[in-house]
Write an enzyme that holds these catalytic residues in place. Structure first.
Site, mmCIF file in Angstrom:
data_model
loop_
_atom_site.group_PDB
_atom_site.id
_atom_site.type_symbol
_atom_site.label_atom_id
_atom_site.label_comp_id
_atom_site.label_asym_id
_atom_site.label_seq_id
_atom_site.Cartn_x
_atom_site.Cartn_y
_atom_site.Cartn_z
ATOM 1 N N GLY A 104 47.944 58.798 -4.009
ATOM 2 C CA GLY A 104 49.332 58.405 -4.178
ATOM 3 C C GLY A 104 50.289 59.073 -3.229
ATOM 4 N N ARG A 188 45.102 69.312 4.382
ATOM 5 C CA ARG A 188 43.938 69.781 3.637
ATOM 6 C C ARG A 188 42.659 69.407 4.388
ATOM 7 N NH1 ARG A 188 44.990 68.004 -2.558
ATOM 8 N NH2 ARG A 188 44.433 65.938 -1.814
ATOM 9 N N ARG A 195 35.607 61.960 -5.142
ATOM 10 C CA ARG A 195 35.743 62.587 -6.451
ATOM 11 C C ARG A 195 34.840 61.912 -7.472
ATOM 12 N NH1 ARG A 195 41.295 64.070 -5.898
ATOM 13 N NH2 ARG A 195 41.786 63.901 -3.678
ATOM 14 N N ASP A 264 39.447 62.700 -11.754
ATOM 15 C CA ASP A 264 39.889 62.368 -10.395
ATOM 16 C C ASP A 264 40.202 63.616 -9.580
ATOM 17 O OD1 ASP A 264 42.105 62.155 -12.453
ATOM 18 O OD2 ASP A 264 43.302 62.327 -10.643
#
Length: 501
Positions: A104, A188, A195, A264
């Protein structure tokens, strides 16, 4: 070409060449992701960059301070060969099926060569809205970005599997949370951001072909040794279960609390992923809830191990069509408790400087934790100071006893502990070396992060960078920074963290 030589000569980020392994694996499944560019970040500036993370992809410190770096990792300039995308996934949130979720506010740039010969995906978190933003603005605020950046690198230094954080890049652009806050982008890094919820998405949408494509991609890219197994999908579940069990033990051993262990947020590689309302245990309470949003305490400290197990079962349910039977799936999950228990036992013995295992060790440990709970003893300080205890009783007790309300009870336990040490002829100096290497002196306490954040919000990034350097060497004494290992101040008791970011 030898990767290490090429990296040592690389002066800037123009040498980074992105591949798009995840996108290519789903070239025939357009529903797996959405291609889109990051939303530009107005007037970006560097808050901090991790030299150690940069070295993993061959970037020099000079490169991390360049305008090219800032523009690329704020999302303002396209990286060479990058085909950026946001991935879809689903998941259970607080134990309830939440349906479709997805990236998102994170955009994957692709994967680049790593110095160890593997590859690392680079992802921009806070880089704008995507089709999976669920009415959100797609931005991350400086506050949460600094926390994720610092904790990612701190966990790596503690030796705990984790995604890494290359940089935080800030902006004066505002986003509304409880109040207006300035925004930032964290870069990151992880071998993969797949996941548990990535598998759940295809299972619950009855898309077996995509489920198989994802499993085959993960096995071929990250678990190639499993390809020769009689049932590779069962072997995948068993290995992820093992890694998750070990990760939970490592969290418990340092007092780390994730705060939002939704499926998630669980890595298929057994990494600590998605730092939100995390915390490190201070006044010991096994029922402590670090996430103010978690009103029911589902993700309390003492619940983390069983939630890890629950999440593995959720993954097993998603993989069931590939594994073939409930019995085979349950067999892959069956060792979780034993794996977790053995790993935690190993870590706790190291924390107490015990080299052997004796029949009554569980009683010694149970008594210790009960005493710690009764006096609300600081978790990190207790274990670090325990290493100073002398076997003959001639010293090391004073600062340790000061942590306890019931000092007589501590004295009684210390007698039992010393008697246990004598059973294996423990030597003070050698034991302290083992214990100091197992018990960090410095962890990312909430008040330390808050202090750094407040200064950063005033455009003073020195405390973020200083704190990062301290946390990169958590087991060292660092006498010049001893105040960073002290008990939290009284004002820190009012600090709360939640899912808001």
């Amino acid at each position: 070409m030898n990767n290490r030589l090429a990296f040592s000569e690389a002066p800037g980020i123009e040498h980074l060449r992105f591949a798009n392994s995840f996108a290519n694996a789903f070239a025939d499944s357009p529903a797996a992701y959405t291609r889109l560019a990051p939303t530009p970040l107005p007037a970006p500036y560097l808050v901090a960059a991790s030299e150690q993370a940069a070295q993993l992809i061959g970037l020099t410190p000079a490169a991390c301070g360049s305008d090219d770096f800032i523009q690329t990792f704020s999302g303002n300039r396209a990286a060479a060969d990058s085909q950026s995308l946001a991935a879809v996934y689903s998941g259970h949130q607080f134990g309830v099926w939440a349906g479709q979720l997805g990236d998102g506010r994170a955009i994957l740039l692709g994967d680049v060569a790593a110095s160890d010969g593997g590859r690392l995906e680079l992802q921009l978190k806070g880089s704008g809205s995507t089709p999976y933003s669920r009415m959100g603005d797609g931005r991350a605020v400086l506050r949460s970005s600094i926390r994720e950046y610092l904790c990612s690198e701190a966990m790596a230094a503690l030796g705990i599997p984790t995604s890494r954080a290359l940089s935080v890049i800030g902006s004066d652009q505002l986003a509304m949370r409880e109040r207006p806050e300035t925004t930032a982008v964290v870069t990151r890094m992880a071998p993969s951001f797949v996941r548990f919820g990535s598998f759940e998405h295809w299972y619950y949408n009855n898309r077996p072909e995509q489920l198989k494509t994802l499993a085959d991609y993960v096995i071929a890219g990250f678990y190639p040794e499993l390809q020769a197994a009689a049932n590779p999908y069962q072997a995948l579940l068993a290995e992820v279960t093992r890694r998750t069990a070990h990760l939970m033990a490592q969290w418990q051993a340092v007092g780390f609390m994730h705060g939002v262990m939704n499926t998630d947020n669980m890595s298929i590689l057994g990494l600590t992923l998605d730092y939100g309302p995390f915390g490190f245990m201070e006044a010991y309470d096994p029922r402590h809830i670090c996430n103010h949003t978690d009103q029911q305490g589902r993700y309390a400290y003492n619940q983390q191990p069983q939630i890890g197990h629950w999440n593995c079962f959720a993954l097993g349910q998603a993989l069931l069509p590939l594994i073939g039977s409930v019995e085979q799936t349950e067999a892959a999950l069956s060792n979780y408790q034993a794996l977790y228990g053995a790993k935690l036992d190993e870590l706790l013995h190291a924390k107490l400087g015990l080299l052997t295992h004796q029949a009554d060790d569980d009683k010694l440990l149970d008594a210790m934790f009960a005493l710690m709970q009764g006096s609300h003893v600081d978790f990190t300080l207790f274990f670090r100071r325990l290493g100073n205890l002398r076997l003959d009783g001639s010293g090391g007790d004073e600062t340790l006893r000061d942590l306890f309300i019931d000092r007589a009870a501590f004295d009684a336990w210390a007698l039992q502990y010393r008697a246990r040490l004598k059973l294996e002829n423990s030597q003070d100096h050698e034991r302290k070396l083992v214990m100091d290497a197992s018990n960090p002196k410095y962890v990312l306490r909430n008040y330390l992060a808050q202090t750094a954040i407040e200064r950063a919000q005033e455009k003073d990034f020195s405390e973020v960078r200083k704190l990062q350097q301290i946390l990169e060497n958590p087991f060292d004494e660092q006498p010049q920074h001893a105040q960073y290992a002290e008990l939290p101040p009284d004002w820190a008791r009012g600090l709360e963290v939640s899912c808001s970011s």
